[in-house]
Design a protein around this motif. Sequence first.
Motif, PDB file in Angstrom:
ATOM      1  N   ILE A 111      11.669  15.539   5.824  1.00 33.79           N
ATOM      2  CA  ILE A 111      10.765  16.642   5.483  1.00 33.79           C
ATOM      3  C   ILE A 111       9.787  16.921   6.626  1.00 33.79           C
ATOM      4  O   ILE A 111       9.586  18.073   7.019  1.00 33.79           O
ATOM      5  N   VAL A 112       9.186  15.849   7.194  1.00 31.96           N
ATOM      6  CA  VAL A 112       8.200  16.061   8.259  1.00 31.96           C
ATOM      7  C   VAL A 112       8.853  16.336   9.614  1.00 31.96           C
ATOM      8  O   VAL A 112       8.161  16.702  10.565  1.00 31.96           O
ATOM      9  N   LEU A 113      10.156  16.155   9.709  1.00 30.01           N
ATOM     10  CA  LEU A 113      10.858  16.536  10.929  1.00 30.01           C
ATOM     11  C   LEU A 113      11.337  17.990  10.874  1.00 30.01           C
ATOM     12  O   LEU A 113      11.479  18.638  11.913  1.00 30.01           O
ATOM     13  N   VAL A 114      11.560  18.490   9.667  1.00 29.73           N
ATOM     14  CA  VAL A 114      12.121  19.837   9.516  1.00 29.73           C
ATOM     15  C   VAL A 114      11.035  20.883   9.224  1.00 29.73           C
ATOM     16  O   VAL A 114      10.935  21.904   9.920  1.00 29.73           O
ATOM     17  N   VAL A 115      10.217  20.628   8.197  1.00 25.91           N
ATOM     18  CA  VAL A 115       9.258  21.649   7.740  1.00 25.91           C
ATOM     19  C   VAL A 115       8.271  22.062   8.831  1.00 25.91           C
ATOM     20  O   VAL A 115       8.120  23.263   9.113  1.00 25.91           O
ATOM     21  N   GLY A 173       3.799  20.162   6.057  1.00 30.52           N
ATOM     22  CA  GLY A 173       4.932  19.236   6.011  1.00 30.52           C
ATOM     23  C   GLY A 173       4.522  17.858   5.540  1.00 30.52           C
ATOM     24  O   GLY A 173       5.210  17.231   4.718  1.00 30.52           O
ATOM     25  N   SER A 174       3.377  17.383   6.024  1.00 35.73           N
ATOM     26  CA  SER A 174       2.876  16.067   5.631  1.00 35.73           C
ATOM     27  C   SER A 174       2.530  16.023   4.148  1.00 35.73           C
ATOM     28  O   SER A 174       2.802  15.037   3.454  1.00 35.73           O
ATOM     29  N   ALA A 175       1.925  17.108   3.636  1.00 38.31           N
ATOM     30  CA  ALA A 175       1.562  17.169   2.216  1.00 38.31           C
ATOM     31  C   ALA A 175       2.807  17.139   1.325  1.00 38.31           C
ATOM     32  O   ALA A 175       2.845  16.431   0.311  1.00 38.31           O
ATOM     33  N   LEU A 176       3.832  17.893   1.708  1.00 37.97           N
ATOM     34  CA  LEU A 176       5.074  17.917   0.920  1.00 37.97           C
ATOM     35  C   LEU A 176       5.751  16.552   0.926  1.00 37.97           C
ATOM     36  O   LEU A 176       6.226  16.074  -0.112  1.00 37.97           O
ATOM     37  N   ALA A 177       5.786  15.921   2.095  1.00 42.58           N
ATOM     38  CA  ALA A 177       6.387  14.588   2.196  1.00 42.58           C
ATOM     39  C   ALA A 177       5.567  13.575   1.406  1.00 42.58           C
ATOM     40  O   ALA A 177       6.131  12.685   0.748  1.00 42.58           O
ATOM     41  N   GLY A 178       4.226  13.708   1.453  1.00 42.88           N
ATOM     42  CA  GLY A 178       3.359  12.809   0.688  1.00 42.88           C
ATOM     43  C   GLY A 178       3.615  12.913  -0.803  1.00 42.88           C
ATOM     44  O   GLY A 178       3.644  11.906  -1.517  1.00 42.88           O
ATOM     45  N   MET A 179       3.803  14.152  -1.283  1.00 42.58           N
ATOM     46  CA  MET A 179       4.120  14.355  -2.701  1.00 42.58           C
ATOM     47  C   MET A 179       5.423  13.649  -3.070  1.00 42.58           C
ATOM     48  O   MET A 179       5.499  12.951  -4.092  1.00 42.58           O
ATOM     49  N   PHE A 180       6.432  13.812  -2.226  1.00 40.20           N
ATOM     50  CA  PHE A 180       7.748  13.250  -2.540  1.00 40.20           C
ATOM     51  C   PHE A 180       7.719  11.727  -2.567  1.00 40.20           C
ATOM     52  O   PHE A 180       8.176  11.107  -3.539  1.00 40.20           O
ATOM     53  N   ILE A 181       7.183  11.098  -1.517  1.00 35.84           N
ATOM     54  CA  ILE A 181       7.235   9.633  -1.474  1.00 35.84           C
ATOM     55  C   ILE A 181       6.292   8.997  -2.492  1.00 35.84           C
ATOM     56  O   ILE A 181       6.543   7.884  -2.973  1.00 35.84           O
ATOM     57  N   THR A 236       0.829  -1.198   0.000  1.00 30.69           N
ATOM     58  CA  THR A 236       0.000   0.000   0.000  1.00 30.69           C
ATOM     59  C   THR A 236       0.867   1.253   0.000  1.00 30.69           C
ATOM     60  O   THR A 236       1.857   1.337   0.728  1.00 30.69           O
ATOM     61  N   PHE A 237       0.501   2.221  -0.859  1.00 36.42           N
ATOM     62  CA  PHE A 237       1.224   3.480  -0.908  1.00 36.42           C
ATOM     63  C   PHE A 237       0.537   4.534  -0.045  1.00 36.42           C
ATOM     64  O   PHE A 237       1.033   5.655   0.079  1.00 36.42           O
ATOM     65  N   LEU A 238      -0.614   4.207   0.550  1.00 43.94           N
ATOM     66  CA  LEU A 238      -1.327   5.153   1.409  1.00 43.94           C
ATOM     67  C   LEU A 238      -0.755   5.170   2.821  1.00 43.94           C
ATOM     68  O   LEU A 238      -0.567   6.231   3.416  1.00 43.94           O
ATOM     69  N   TRP A 239      -0.503   3.981   3.383  1.00 43.33           N
ATOM     70  CA  TRP A 239      -0.073   3.918   4.783  1.00 43.33           C
ATOM     71  C   TRP A 239       1.244   4.658   5.051  1.00 43.33           C
ATOM     72  O   TRP A 239       1.369   5.294   6.107  1.00 43.33           O
ATOM     73  N   PRO A 240       2.253   4.622   4.148  1.00 40.24           N
ATOM     74  CA  PRO A 240       3.471   5.390   4.428  1.00 40.24           C
ATOM     75  C   PRO A 240       3.191   6.868   4.693  1.00 40.24           C
ATOM     76  O   PRO A 240       3.868   7.497   5.500  1.00 40.24           O
ATOM     77  N   MET A 241       2.170   7.413   4.020  1.00 36.06           N
ATOM     78  CA  MET A 241       1.823   8.817   4.250  1.00 36.06           C
ATOM     79  C   MET A 241       1.181   9.012   5.615  1.00 36.06           C
ATOM     80  O   MET A 241       1.298  10.080   6.227  1.00 36.06           O
ATOM     81  N   VAL A 242       0.487   7.987   6.099  1.00 36.96           N
ATOM     82  CA  VAL A 242      -0.087   8.036   7.447  1.00 36.96           C
ATOM     83  C   VAL A 242       1.034   8.136   8.481  1.00 36.96           C
ATOM     84  O   VAL A 242       0.982   8.947   9.418  1.00 36.96           O
ATOM     85  N   ALA A 243       2.059   7.301   8.312  1.00 36.61           N
ATOM     86  CA  ALA A 243       3.198   7.314   9.242  1.00 36.61           C
ATOM     87  C   ALA A 243       3.868   8.691   9.264  1.00 36.61           C
ATOM     88  O   ALA A 243       4.198   9.217  10.330  1.00 36.61           O
ATOM     89  N   LEU A 244       4.042   9.285   8.082  1.00 31.77           N
ATOM     90  CA  LEU A 244       4.686  10.594   8.010  1.00 31.77           C
ATOM     91  C   LEU A 244       3.788  11.694   8.575  1.00 31.77           C
ATOM     92  O   LEU A 244       4.266  12.649   9.188  1.00 31.77           O
TER      93      LEU A 244
END
Length: 468
Positions: A449-453, A406-414, A340-348
């Motif tokens: 990204i989600v630790l810095v932004v 931050g989560s949206a930017l990280a979601g775009m990247f991964i 699943t490519f959705l759950w990694p975004m949940v973690a971030l």
Amino acid sequence: MSDKHRQVAEEILVHVGGKENIAAATHCVTRLRFALKDESKVDKEALEQIDLVKGSFSTNGQFQVVIGQGTVDKVYNEMVGMTGISQASKQEIKDEAAKKLNPLQRAIKTLADIFIPILPAIVTAGLLMGINNILTGPGIFFDKKALVDVYPQWKDFASIINLIANTAFVFLPGLIGWSAVNRFGGSPLLGIVLGLMLVHPDLLNAWGYGAAKEIPKWNLFGLDVQKVGYQGQVLPVLLASYVLATIEKFLRKRIADAFQLLLVAPIALLLTGFLSFIVIGPITFAIGNVITNAVVGIFEVAPLLGGLIYGGLYAPLVITGMHHTFLAVDLQLIGSTGGTFLWPMVALSNIAQGTAALAMMFVVKDEKLKSLSATSAVSAYLGITEPAMFGVNLRFRYAFISAVIGSALAGMFISLQGVKAASIGVGGLPGFLSIFPEKWGAFFIGMVIVLVVPFVLTIILGKLRKEK
């Protein structure tokens, strides 16, 4: 210490509108849960000034007060002793709260009631699969080789771990059947039997359906019925569980007690079994594939947009409770596509909320808020976001917005990098264990990204606002 708990209970009672405003009350590991007659009577601002209270929020018809593990039960017991309100079960609170919900909210709540009880088994399986990934993933410790290739004595050890980890996913319909039939008012044991029946070894494995040269069939008086299992499928067992529970309840009302053991379960399982293989299974299997193809198609055509939307919207969905619906989608994706490519975004997203809360520790001057920010950040980094979201970030909206950005930017990247998880795991810093090892690098960049932004944005906005 009991005097302090009693005082806190008294203050909470006053600020939720008094005893007469409480229809029912219970508690979970960290929160008091109220079914209130009128939530407009709650003084939320005063409530959150109470010493032990870390936050409060309303969801799915329940008003919840975050207190913390090891303390919440003491405060609850003091409240029960003071008011004389009867101790209610979580289900009674849910039933009372459900009276206020609209049809969509009830549907979402039903899915949550089904999947939350089986989540510990799924998360445990995810963690164990992560350990297996570390042992068997090539290139983690050695160039183009896995640890078990260099040290073959670990191969069988990894194999046993993989078997234990995969069990929850191989027999997922059994877990869902148990929980769903229980939720719909039937016998949980029959739900287990129903779920296991749908993955019986005599059936063609669903994962081999596409590659099979010939589909085995039953011939029922001229009607051909495919002998196909539903491994990793969610919809077939959900609908079949509802049918089983409905038939069982119907029969129990009409068959004498003396004959129920002999008649109810056999008739209910037999009817549901035939309906599952003839009608329910084929239809819901097709619907599940359409949903899977649609979700996969969106992320294949526009991964940046998909990652931006889901990565950014997940935290707001948590506020509404709608995030529970995506657990079923995650499990469907894992069963149908292997990941699943959705759950990694949940973690971030969880990490982003923790980071924003951590930043607030450097922004606010109030010692209680500093302490709450630090402890809730640690909790979010380990996958529990309620204290951070409801206790800190939503109180200071810019912190929540910073986390969402931050989560949206990280979601775009991964999403652009095609990061997938083999399973659902702990939605925080340990989340990398559930990611396919070849995508760890991209996931770690998303983690940065989600630790810095969120941290930087929260600090900047907080300093501009000059919080006290």
